[in-house]
Structures are given as C-alpha cells and as structure tokens.
Design a protein around this motif. Sequence first.
Motif, short mmCIF file in Angstrom:
data_model
loop_
_atom_site.label_atom_id
_atom_site.label_comp_id
_atom_site.label_asym_id
_atom_site.label_seq_id
_atom_site.Cartn_x
_atom_site.Cartn_y
_atom_site.Cartn_z
N VAL A 178 -24.92 -1.81 63.59
CA VAL A 178 -25.17 -0.41 63.94
C VAL A 178 -26.32 0.13 63.10
O VAL A 178 -27.22 0.82 63.61
CB VAL A 178 -23.90 0.44 63.73
CG1 VAL A 178 -24.24 1.93 63.77
CG2 VAL A 178 -22.86 0.12 64.78
N GLY A 179 -26.32 -0.20 61.81
CA GLY A 179 -27.41 0.24 60.93
C GLY A 179 -28.75 -0.30 61.36
O GLY A 179 -29.75 0.42 61.38
N SER A 202 -31.95 2.01 54.91
CA SER A 202 -31.23 2.77 55.93
C SER A 202 -30.06 1.97 56.49
O SER A 202 -28.98 2.52 56.73
CB SER A 202 -32.18 3.19 57.06
OG SER A 202 -32.81 2.06 57.64
N THR A 203 -30.25 0.67 56.69
CA THR A 203 -29.15 -0.17 57.21
C THR A 203 -27.98 -0.19 56.23
O THR A 203 -26.82 -0.02 56.64
CB THR A 203 -29.64 -1.61 57.46
OG1 THR A 203 -30.66 -1.59 58.46
CG2 THR A 203 -28.50 -2.50 57.91
N LEU A 221 -34.04 0.44 64.20
CA LEU A 221 -34.99 -0.03 65.20
C LEU A 221 -35.24 1.04 66.27
O LEU A 221 -36.39 1.25 66.70
CB LEU A 221 -34.47 -1.31 65.85
CG LEU A 221 -34.42 -2.55 64.94
CD1 LEU A 221 -33.79 -3.72 65.68
CD2 LEU A 221 -35.81 -2.92 64.43
N ILE A 222 -34.18 1.70 66.70
CA ILE A 222 -34.33 2.74 67.72
C ILE A 222 -35.14 3.92 67.19
O ILE A 222 -36.03 4.45 67.88
CB ILE A 222 -32.94 3.23 68.22
CG1 ILE A 222 -32.25 2.11 69.01
CG2 ILE A 222 -33.07 4.48 69.07
CD1 ILE A 222 -30.81 2.39 69.33
N SER A 223 -34.86 4.34 65.96
CA SER A 223 -35.62 5.46 65.38
C SER A 223 -37.08 5.09 65.18
O SER A 223 -37.98 5.91 65.39
CB SER A 223 -35.00 5.89 64.05
OG SER A 223 -35.12 4.87 63.08
N LEU A 229 -20.29 4.29 57.04
CA LEU A 229 -19.23 3.99 58.00
C LEU A 229 -18.04 3.34 57.30
O LEU A 229 -16.88 3.62 57.64
CB LEU A 229 -19.76 3.08 59.11
CG LEU A 229 -20.77 3.75 60.04
CD1 LEU A 229 -21.34 2.74 61.04
CD2 LEU A 229 -20.13 4.92 60.79
N GLU A 230 -18.32 2.46 56.33
CA GLU A 230 -17.22 1.87 55.55
C GLU A 230 -16.47 2.94 54.79
O GLU A 230 -15.24 2.94 54.73
CB GLU A 230 -17.78 0.81 54.59
CG GLU A 230 -16.73 0.06 53.79
CD GLU A 230 -16.32 0.77 52.52
OE1 GLU A 230 -15.13 0.63 52.11
OE2 GLU A 230 -17.16 1.47 51.92
#
Length: 521
Positions: A492-493, A99-100, A498-500, A107-108
């Motif tokens: 960000v990834g 996912s990261t 981690l948040i999810s 984003l890139e």
Amino acid sequence: MSNKRNVFIRESSGLLKQVNLMDAVMLNIGNMSAGVTLFESISPYINNYPGGVLWLASIIGLIFAIPQLLVYTHMTRKMGRTGGDYVWISRNLNGGIGSTMAIALMLESVAYFALIAFFSASSINAVLYTIGSVDNSPGLVSLSNNLFVNPYNGGLTFDQKALFYGIAAGFFVIVILLNIFRSRWGYSIVTGFGIFSLATLIIAMIVIGASAGRFGTAIQPFLNSINSSLITTYKASPHSFFPSNFSLLSTVLLLPLFALYTYPWMQAGPAVSAEFKQSERVAKFNLLFALLLTAILVTGGFLEMDIVAGYPFNFTAYPYFIYNFWTVAIALAGNPILQWLIGVGSIAWNFFVLSYGVIVFSRYVFALSFDRILPEKFAEVNRYGSPIYAHALDLTITLVFLLVPVFSLNAALSLYGATILGSLYFLVASIAGAIYGIKNKVVSLIVAGTVSAGYFAFLTYEAGTNPLFGFTTSSGSVNPTTLLFVIGVILVGVLIYLISNYRNKKKGLDISLVFKEIPPE
C-alpha cells in the motif's frame, strides 16, 4: 533548489506552537507505555526464559535505547518538523523509502491501537476479578466471568464482542472529536491521562512496598482464587530476589519483549516537534525525561515484585496472567478506595496509549499530505490548529480495524505479529540518522546511528523468528494472516507513492524536489 512555494502545498503548516515540555514528555510516556508493560505484556512469558531477570533486562534495554535516544534527540533538534522521523528518513535516504515506511508504520500502529482498545477489556476483567475475589464479592466476579470477560481466552459471544467494540469505538469518537474542535484539547487529554496513570502506578508501587512484611498472608485470598497450590508454592519457595540459575542469555532474550512496548517507541514527541513551544528546550529534553522515567517505573516495578514476593515464586505465578504487578497491588491494598484507584489506573493506561496515538497518527498523515504523497485535503487545519481531515481518516481506519476482533479473535491476535514493522522502521530511522551524521561529519551521530541500527536488526530478526511475537508459529512456519498484513501495508505504501508521483507529474510537479527541502513550520 526549487522555490518552497512550488514544492509544498503552502508556505506554513498552519499548526500552532502549543506543545510544552510536559505535553511532549507525556506523549512519549504514553508511547513507551510503562503501565501496559507491567500488566500482562511481558511477565507471563518469563517461563520461556529460565534464569532471565525482568528488571535486569529492563536496565539492559535502557542502555541499548541510549544510541536511539541520541539519534532522535539530535535529529529532532536539527530537523524538527511535523512527522518527525519520517522527515529525516525521506530527506536523508529516499522519498519513496520514507513515505512507504511511514505509511506502513501508520497502518500497523492504527491496527495496534484498535487491538489495544478492544483487548483493554482484559484489564477491566482483571480488576473486577481481583477485587471481587479479594473482597469476596460474587457480583464483581460474575461481571468478570460473564460480561467483561477476558477476550484473550476466546469463546466470546457476539454481544460481548459488540460491547467491547462499542466501548472502544465510543472512546475513539469522543477523543477525535475533541482533537478536531481544539488541538490543544487533544494534548490536554494525553497529559491528563498521563498524570493520572503515572500517579496510580506510583501508588501501586508504594502499596506493594509497604506490604512487604505481610505479603505472605495478605496475598493468600488472591492466590487461592487463582490456584490454591500457589499458596503452598509460595511457602516452599526461597524468598530471594535473584535466581540461583541466573542466565544472562535468557535475560538478553527478554529484550525483544520489552521492545514491543517500551524503550524503542520514541517517535511520539518528534512527530509533533513543529508544535513545540520553546522548541530547543523541549526538543532537547522531552525524550530524555520520558525514557528515564519509564525506565525507573518499569525497572522499579519488576524489581519490587522480585524483592517482595521472591523471584522463584514470581517465576511460577506470572504465567497465570492474572497474577501481575497491578493485580498484586490491588490484592494487597486492603482498602476499597485504594483498590479501585489502582484498578482504574491500570485500565487508564490503555486509554492513555490510545489518546497519544490519535495525535501522532494524524501528524504523520499531515506530513505526508504536506509532501503531496497523500491528498492535500489531509493537510488542511481549522482555526484551532487541528488537522480535521487527518483525524477523520484516523477514525475511519480505526473503526474498520476494530471490526477484526469482532469477526475473528484469531485474526486479531495474529495482527500483533505485525509489530515487526516497528523494529524495521526504527532500523531504517537509525540508518538515516547515521547517514545524516556522515553527510554533516557528526561522529557521535554516526556511532549512535550505527549501534542503534545493529540493535534494531537484532530485534527485527527476533520479531520475525520468535513465535512469541506472532509472526511465526511454534512449528516455525510464518503466520499467514500476519504475513499478508505486513506485505499488504508495505505494498500500500509503495502504491501510494507511485500513484502520487504519477499524479503530480501530470500536474507538472516533480515530487522528488519535495525531498530536497525541509518542510516549513
């Protein structure tokens, strides 16, 4: 193993199986962007590699792309789902890594697409200038010098920047709206742009080949508009297609330049593999056909230029930037209809690339949402099979990134160095393929994945150390804007994962179970 009803947000993706072989091939050709490669992407930098041969580097690049082709074709046939390589990276390596890396690549990519959209003005500038110079049309030359100026040269007024922003933003809005209304329309746009772009490239090749006997005289007005000394240089240059100072090392060192635009970019078709009609046939051939066609066009285009104009002269003329495959074809056409057809084709390649990008970005967002990494809202589809909120996210991020060149061209150019993330991503994807091969005792996949990983390790090193790629400067220091962006998107990834993970645990869901299952179609 957990029940899929509890792991994924629903039991079916909701996407429609409407992608035929032609659509998938065109997605991949847009991804590998042969027409952009033959413009100002590679050839102007040839003087950094004395004795390097572009068409031979293209062939070597094709050979090194074969192991990656085997990995991507095998994994798409065995694990063909929306999100493509993200699915097999997260299932064979680790969900956090998958996912990261997917978020970093997204984003890139969207930053790259925004830059391509803004800097596509350089192709408009080149077409106007070339036709204006060859046909002695002051009006067209004035447009190229005052309105559609080359943004790479800097010095743009705010009005010029606003014009480029408006054109790019308007195109994205139209294409994304069409994708939202009907996902089939999105694929039709890509296929339509692809057919037209390929046709004009082939016409350009025919024009250059047919003009071989009169090249020296027919090209003079164009050369005179660039620098009159080029005419003398051409007459004095040996008209050989191969350099007397040939260097295999210089040729090999051209490979990272090709890697920026062509052969490694194989994720487009696999990203929509859940939508393949006749899935086995499309999965088996879409990348192969696209890779071979791209190789024929890129290799043929550079080889033809060296045969017709001579390697020594091209080596001198390419660094002027305005002299390239497309502008030479326009200059040699000798017919206004052909000139404009080829010119519009060279511009269309940029929008072909952007059209495929709109679809592929949304499928990665969809896959991450289906795995509960991103908010579930982004995995919602309308009755026409379109992930509407994923497209809306794409448009929002793209319009933000489009503002970067408006406020700072230097910052925008620095973002090109973030393509190091692409090489790193394909390195991880190759390792995941090799691990799948080890787990399932597929020797050919183990070998292909290992060789591919080695090649991408080299490309990642080059992208990080060669000043041409923008990550480092000519003094050897790291470009701070590029470094900040690369580190930022990776962080960000990591944070999103981690948040999810935390939010899903609060709901009583173990997100690690997602990566033990293959998503439903």
